[in-house]
Write a protein that holds these residues in place. Structure first.
Motif, PDB file in Angstrom:
ATOM      1  N   GLN A   8     -13.135  52.705  43.093  1.00 53.84           N
ATOM      2  CA  GLN A   8     -14.078  51.813  42.882  1.00 53.84           C
ATOM      3  C   GLN A   8     -13.527  50.227  43.451  1.00 53.84           C
ATOM      4  O   GLN A   8     -14.107  49.566  43.575  1.00 53.84           O
ATOM      5  CB  GLN A   8     -14.420  51.297  41.181  1.00 53.84           C
ATOM      6  CG  GLN A   8     -15.031  52.356  40.634  1.00 53.84           C
ATOM      7  CD  GLN A   8     -15.186  52.051  38.994  1.00 53.84           C
ATOM      8  OE1 GLN A   8     -14.574  51.034  38.588  1.00 53.84           O
ATOM      9  NE2 GLN A   8     -15.983  52.824  38.289  1.00 53.84           N
ATOM     10  N   VAL A   9     -12.445  50.591  43.937  1.00 52.82           N
ATOM     11  CA  VAL A   9     -11.866  49.422  44.952  1.00 52.82           C
ATOM     12  C   VAL A   9     -11.987  49.599  46.367  1.00 52.82           C
ATOM     13  O   VAL A   9     -11.768  50.843  47.043  1.00 52.82           O
ATOM     14  CB  VAL A   9     -10.537  49.457  44.769  1.00 52.82           C
ATOM     15  CG1 VAL A   9      -9.617  48.240  45.734  1.00 52.82           C
ATOM     16  CG2 VAL A   9     -10.034  48.903  43.255  1.00 52.82           C
ATOM     17  N   ASN A  10     -12.824  48.679  47.119  1.00 49.19           N
ATOM     18  CA  ASN A  10     -13.225  48.906  48.371  1.00 49.19           C
ATOM     19  C   ASN A  10     -12.250  47.641  48.943  1.00 49.19           C
ATOM     20  O   ASN A  10     -12.668  46.505  49.129  1.00 49.19           O
ATOM     21  CB  ASN A  10     -14.619  48.680  48.733  1.00 49.19           C
ATOM     22  CG  ASN A  10     -14.860  48.670  50.222  1.00 49.19           C
ATOM     23  OD1 ASN A  10     -13.937  48.772  50.946  1.00 49.19           O
ATOM     24  ND2 ASN A  10     -16.278  48.533  50.622  1.00 49.19           N
ATOM     25  N   PRO A  11     -11.198  48.204  49.698  1.00 47.68           N
ATOM     26  CA  PRO A  11     -10.250  46.943  50.254  1.00 47.68           C
ATOM     27  C   PRO A  11     -11.029  46.208  51.575  1.00 47.68           C
ATOM     28  O   PRO A  11     -10.961  45.050  51.694  1.00 47.68           O
ATOM     29  CB  PRO A  11      -9.035  47.817  50.953  1.00 47.68           C
ATOM     30  CG  PRO A  11      -9.182  49.229  50.301  1.00 47.68           C
ATOM     31  CD  PRO A  11     -10.739  49.118  50.031  1.00 47.68           C
ATOM     32  N   LEU A  12     -12.353  46.823  52.007  1.00 47.92           N
ATOM     33  CA  LEU A  12     -12.856  46.072  53.010  1.00 47.92           C
ATOM     34  C   LEU A  12     -13.564  44.977  52.491  1.00 47.92           C
ATOM     35  O   LEU A  12     -14.103  44.172  53.341  1.00 47.92           O
ATOM     36  CB  LEU A  12     -13.723  47.050  53.949  1.00 47.92           C
ATOM     37  CG  LEU A  12     -12.952  48.342  54.566  1.00 47.92           C
ATOM     38  CD1 LEU A  12     -13.956  48.987  55.114  1.00 47.92           C
ATOM     39  CD2 LEU A  12     -11.922  47.934  55.494  1.00 47.92           C
TER      40      LEU A  12
END
Length: 193
Positions: A8-12
Motif C-alpha cells: 500500500q506504500v507508493n514511494p512515488l
C-alpha cells in the motif's frame, strides 16, 4: 498503525527531494527511499532523523553514479516500528542496493589450527577506517545498526578473534561495501595503523 502492508506504500507519491538537496530533508523519524530517474526504488533505509542520516550517508557515493536520484520519505512517529516497516518494505521492493551478501561461517578443524597459528599473514578489520571516512562515531554506528558496543570495539581495535557472520552482513549492508573493503590481509609482522 495496527497493520502495515508494504504493497500500500507508493514511494512515488511520497514527499521527495533531489539527492543534491538532502540537507533540506526533514528532521523526523521515518523510512527513506532512493528513487532513480526511471522511478525504480534503488535503496530503502530508516533513521530516527532522516536529515542527519543523509548528511553523510554511506550510500551517497553509489547513488551519485545513478541518474537523477531523489529521496522520498515516509514519516513514522512510533520509532519502535521503524525496523519492522523497513524490513517489510525491503522485502516488498527488493532494492538493488539493499541486497546484502550472505556470509557462511567457516569453522577451522582442530587439526588445522596449527597451520593457522603458523601463518605469516593476519587479517585487519578496516571498520575504524570506514567510520572515520564517514565521520561517524562508534556509538552512532551502534545506534543505527543495533550492533553492540563491545562487538564494534573489538572490530575497530582489531582485538576480535572470531567474526560473527550476521554482524559482518549488517556492516557490509550499512556501509554498502564488500567483504574485501571491510577486511584486508597483511603480513603478520605489519605495523598496526
Amino acid at each position: 498503525m495496527n497493520t502495515f502492508t508494504p504493497n500500500q506504500v507508493n514511494p512515488l507519491s511520497l514527499p521527495s527531494l533531489p539527492l543534491e538537496w538532502r540537507k533540506a530533508l526533514p528532521d523526523c523519524a521515518g523510512i527513506y527511499f532512493a528513487i532513480d530517474s526511471n522511478d525504480a526504488v534503488q535503496y530503502i533505509g530508516r533513521s530516527n532523523n532522516i536529515r542527519l542520516r543523509w548528511v553523510q550517508h554511506h550510500k551517497n557515493q553509489q547513488l551519485t553514479k545513478i541518474s537523477a536520484v531523489r529521496l522520498a520519505w515516509l514519516e513514522v512517529s512510533d520509532k519502535s516500528l521503524l525496523a519492522p516497516i523497513e524490513e517489510a518494505l525491503i522485502k516488498w521492493f527488493d532494492p538493488p542496493l539493499n541486497r546484502g551478501i550472505i556470509v557462511t561461517p567457516c569453522y577451522i578443524k582442530s587439526s588445522q589450527r596449527k597451520a593457522v597459528q603458523q601463518s605469516n599473514t593476519k587479517i585487519r578489520c578496516r571498520l575504524q577506517d570506514l567510520l572515520d571516512a564517514q565521520e561517524l562515531t562508534r556509538s552512532a554506528l551502534a545506534q543505527e545498526t543495533g550492533l553492540t558496543s563491545p562487538a564494534i570495539r573489538g572490530l575497530c581495535e582489531n582485538t576480535a578473534k572470531r567474526y560473527d557472520a550476521d554482524t559482518l552482513a549488517v556492516l557490509c549492508g550499512f556501509f554498502g561495501c564488500e567483504m574485501g573493503e571491510l577486511f584486508e590481509v597483511l603480513p603478520k609482522d605489519a605495523e598496526e595503523v
